[in-house]
Each structure stands twice: as structure tokens, then as C-alpha cells.
Design a protein around this motif. Structure first.
Motif, PDB file in Angstrom:
ATOM      1  N   LYS A  97       1.221  -0.970  -0.108  1.00  0.00           N
ATOM      2  CA  LYS A  97       0.340   0.359   0.088  1.00  0.00           C
ATOM      3  C   LYS A  97       0.315   1.286  -0.244  1.00  0.00           C
ATOM      4  N   TYR A  98       2.258   0.837   0.575  1.00  0.00           N
ATOM      5  CA  TYR A  98       3.075   2.208   0.694  1.00  0.00           C
ATOM      6  C   TYR A  98       4.456   1.844   0.693  1.00  0.00           C
ATOM      7  N   GLY A  99       4.797   2.513  -0.529  1.00  0.00           N
ATOM      8  CA  GLY A  99       6.140   2.842  -0.249  1.00  0.00           C
ATOM      9  C   GLY A  99       6.435   1.817  -1.639  1.00  0.00           C
ATOM     10  N   PRO A 100       7.615   1.817  -2.504  1.00  0.00           N
ATOM     11  CA  PRO A 100       8.208   1.561  -3.327  1.00  0.00           C
ATOM     12  C   PRO A 100       7.857  -0.107  -3.545  1.00  0.00           C
ATOM     13  N   VAL A 101       7.054  -0.656  -4.802  1.00  0.00           N
ATOM     14  CA  VAL A 101       6.695  -1.844  -5.092  1.00  0.00           C
ATOM     15  C   VAL A 101       7.344  -2.892  -4.934  1.00  0.00           C
ATOM     16  N   HIS A 102       8.829  -2.631  -5.321  1.00  0.00           N
ATOM     17  CA  HIS A 102      10.077  -3.802  -4.979  1.00  0.00           C
ATOM     18  C   HIS A 102      10.771  -3.986  -3.926  1.00  0.00           C
ATOM     19  N   GLY A 103      10.040  -2.953  -2.871  1.00  0.00           N
ATOM     20  CA  GLY A 103       9.985  -2.782  -2.154  1.00  0.00           C
ATOM     21  C   GLY A 103      11.440  -2.112  -0.716  1.00  0.00           C
ATOM     22  N   GLU A 104      12.936  -2.267  -1.871  1.00  0.00           N
ATOM     23  CA  GLU A 104      14.160  -2.257  -1.443  1.00  0.00           C
ATOM     24  C   GLU A 104      13.711  -0.339  -1.674  1.00  0.00           C
ATOM     25  N   TYR A 105      14.628   0.334   0.067  1.00  0.00           N
ATOM     26  CA  TYR A 105      14.825   1.353   0.175  1.00  0.00           C
ATOM     27  C   TYR A 105      16.211   1.721   0.191  1.00  0.00           C
ATOM     28  N   ARG A 106      16.096   3.081   0.201  1.00  0.00           N
ATOM     29  CA  ARG A 106      17.508   3.779   0.002  1.00  0.00           C
ATOM     30  C   ARG A 106      18.107   3.728   1.958  1.00  0.00           C
ATOM     31  N   PRO A 107      19.801   4.168   1.687  1.00  0.00           N
ATOM     32  CA  PRO A 107      20.057   3.379   3.243  1.00  0.00           C
ATOM     33  C   PRO A 107      19.734   5.115   4.020  1.00  0.00           C
ATOM     34  N   ASN A 108      19.116   4.571   4.992  1.00  0.00           N
ATOM     35  CA  ASN A 108      19.414   6.014   5.967  1.00  0.00           C
ATOM     36  C   ASN A 108      20.739   6.858   5.972  1.00  0.00           C
ATOM     37  N   THR A 109      21.121   8.398   5.612  1.00  0.00           N
ATOM     38  CA  THR A 109      21.794   8.652   5.526  1.00  0.00           C
ATOM     39  C   THR A 109      21.476  10.400   6.620  1.00  0.00           C
ATOM     40  N   PRO A 110      22.960  10.580   8.146  1.00  0.00           N
ATOM     41  CA  PRO A 110      22.095  11.166   8.436  1.00  0.00           C
ATOM     42  C   PRO A 110      22.449  12.555   8.105  1.00  0.00           C
ATOM     43  N   ASP A 111      21.638  13.996   8.236  1.00  0.00           N
ATOM     44  CA  ASP A 111      21.711  15.184   7.909  1.00  0.00           C
ATOM     45  C   ASP A 111      22.775  15.896   7.777  1.00  0.00           C
ATOM     46  N   LEU A 112      23.168  17.095   6.772  1.00  0.00           N
ATOM     47  CA  LEU A 112      24.473  17.200   6.492  1.00  0.00           C
ATOM     48  C   LEU A 112      24.649  18.330   7.941  1.00  0.00           C
ATOM     49  N   MET A 113      23.873  19.516   7.980  1.00  0.00           N
ATOM     50  CA  MET A 113      23.159  20.178   9.114  1.00  0.00           C
ATOM     51  C   MET A 113      24.383  19.370  10.798  1.00  0.00           C
ATOM     52  N   THR A 114      23.073  18.564  11.141  1.00  0.00           N
ATOM     53  CA  THR A 114      23.330  17.670  12.221  1.00  0.00           C
ATOM     54  C   THR A 114      25.327  16.838  12.296  1.00  0.00           C
ATOM     55  N   LEU A 115      25.626  16.897  11.290  1.00  0.00           N
ATOM     56  CA  LEU A 115      27.203  16.459  11.396  1.00  0.00           C
ATOM     57  C   LEU A 115      27.776  17.094  11.774  1.00  0.00           C
ATOM     58  N   ILE A 116      27.686  18.357  10.737  1.00  0.00           N
ATOM     59  CA  ILE A 116      28.930  19.816  11.193  1.00  0.00           C
ATOM     60  C   ILE A 116      28.688  20.825  12.334  1.00  0.00           C
ATOM     61  N   THR A 117      27.764  20.766  12.850  1.00  0.00           N
ATOM     62  CA  THR A 117      27.570  21.591  13.452  1.00  0.00           C
ATOM     63  C   THR A 117      26.576  20.971  15.005  1.00  0.00           C
ATOM     64  N   LYS A 118      26.417  21.412  15.834  1.00  0.00           N
ATOM     65  CA  LYS A 118      25.656  20.354  17.747  1.00  0.00           C
ATOM     66  C   LYS A 118      24.600  21.437  17.530  1.00  0.00           C
ATOM     67  N   ARG A 119      24.318  22.843  17.190  1.00  0.00           N
ATOM     68  CA  ARG A 119      23.402  23.907  17.620  1.00  0.00           C
ATOM     69  C   ARG A 119      22.890  24.488  15.875  1.00  0.00           C
ATOM     70  N   PRO A 120      22.349  24.427  15.251  1.00  0.00           N
ATOM     71  CA  PRO A 120      21.899  26.167  14.544  1.00  0.00           C
ATOM     72  C   PRO A 120      22.352  27.410  14.883  1.00  0.00           C
ATOM     73  N   PHE A 121      22.915  27.462  13.253  1.00  0.00           N
ATOM     74  CA  PHE A 121      23.344  28.939  13.931  1.00  0.00           C
ATOM     75  C   PHE A 121      22.425  29.910  12.829  1.00  0.00           C
ATOM     76  N   SER A 122      22.082  31.185  13.111  1.00  0.00           N
ATOM     77  CA  SER A 122      22.118  32.147  12.349  1.00  0.00           C
ATOM     78  C   SER A 122      22.749  32.405  11.042  1.00  0.00           C
ATOM     79  N   ARG A 123      22.069  33.736  10.629  1.00  0.00           N
ATOM     80  CA  ARG A 123      22.951  34.415   9.787  1.00  0.00           C
ATOM     81  C   ARG A 123      23.896  34.849   9.844  1.00  0.00           C
TER      82      ARG A 123
END
Length: 139
Positions: A97-123
């Protein structure tokens, strides 16, 4: 049809979806609307029976895991191509019902911003880069 093309002696390379449709014997509106054959091929891909050799245009071949235990015999009679189809067995499945018919998903990758900084910063601030740690360890 794909079993006949296993050693690529019958056709060169993987078979296109349209060539498969012609060989199976689909007609008119069935060939114009590929929805049914695409669902069937993707469900066979989920069971590791077929796989995509090439993406654009999509070409199909028999999967190596299906070949491992040997493939069933096929009929070489042009007048009765489906004579030995009782030898071919597949697991009964439904389209998810949901997801791809072949049942294969891409592996989860962590968000790039959370890898670089520990807290979000303003401009207006300069980012202070810490150690690169996986995002999942923080939580």
C-alpha cells in the motif's frame, strides 16, 4: 522469455520492457498502458527473480539469486510457448500500500547540518565547527 535470454544468445543484453511485452503477447491498450507489467516486474524484483540491468531505458535480466538453484525448463515450441509454465512457481504477494513496489529502500543517511554543527546558527553568527560525530549518538 527472460529465461530464454539467460546466456544472451537469443537477444543481446537485457530485454527492454516493450520487448518483453511483445514477446509475452500483450496487445493494444495493454502495451500502451504499462502499469500492469511494471507492477509485475517490480514485484518479481522484490522476490529477487529479475533485476534492472540498466535504468534508462529499463532493461531486465534474471537475478543471480534465482539462477543459483537452477532455472526451470521452458518450452521451445513456438505454437505453445506456455506449455511448461506449471514448472515456474512464485511466492504469492500483493502490491504494498505504501512505499516502492520492489520493497527496496535507500539506506538512511544523517542530515549534513547535524553532522557539522551541534546547534543551528543564524546567518549573523559564524558557525563553530565541532568534531564530526554521527547525529544518532547525541540523542
Amino acid at each position: 522469455v527472460l529465461i530464454k535470454n539467460i546466456d544472451e544468445k537469443w537477444r543481446q543484453g537485457g530485454m527492454r520492457t516493450m520487448a518483453l511485452m511483445k514477446e509475452i503477447g500483450l496487445k493494444g491498450g495493454q502495451m500502451k498502458n504499462k502499469r500492469d507489467i511494471n507492477r509485475a516486474l517490480f514485484m518479481l524484483q522484490a522476490q529477487k527473480v529479475v533485476y534492472k540491468v540498466k535504468q534508462n531505458p529499463i532493461r531486465w535480466e534474471i537475478h543471480e539469486e534465482y539462477r543459483k538453484n537452477g532455472v526451470p525448463r521452458i518450452s521451445n515450441d513456438e505454437r505453445a510457448p506456455f506449455k511448461l509454465m506449471h514448472n515456474i512457481k512464485f511466492k504469492s504477494t500483493k502490491v504494498p500500500k505504501y512505499g516502492p513496489v520492489h520493497g527496496e529502500y535507500r539506506p538512511n543517511t544523517p542530515d549534513l547540518m547535524t553532522l557539522i554543527t551541534k546547534r543551528p546558527f543564524s546567518r549573523y553568527e559564524k558557525p563553530q565547527y565541532g568534531e564530526l560525530t554521527p547525529a544518532m549518538e547525541e540523542y
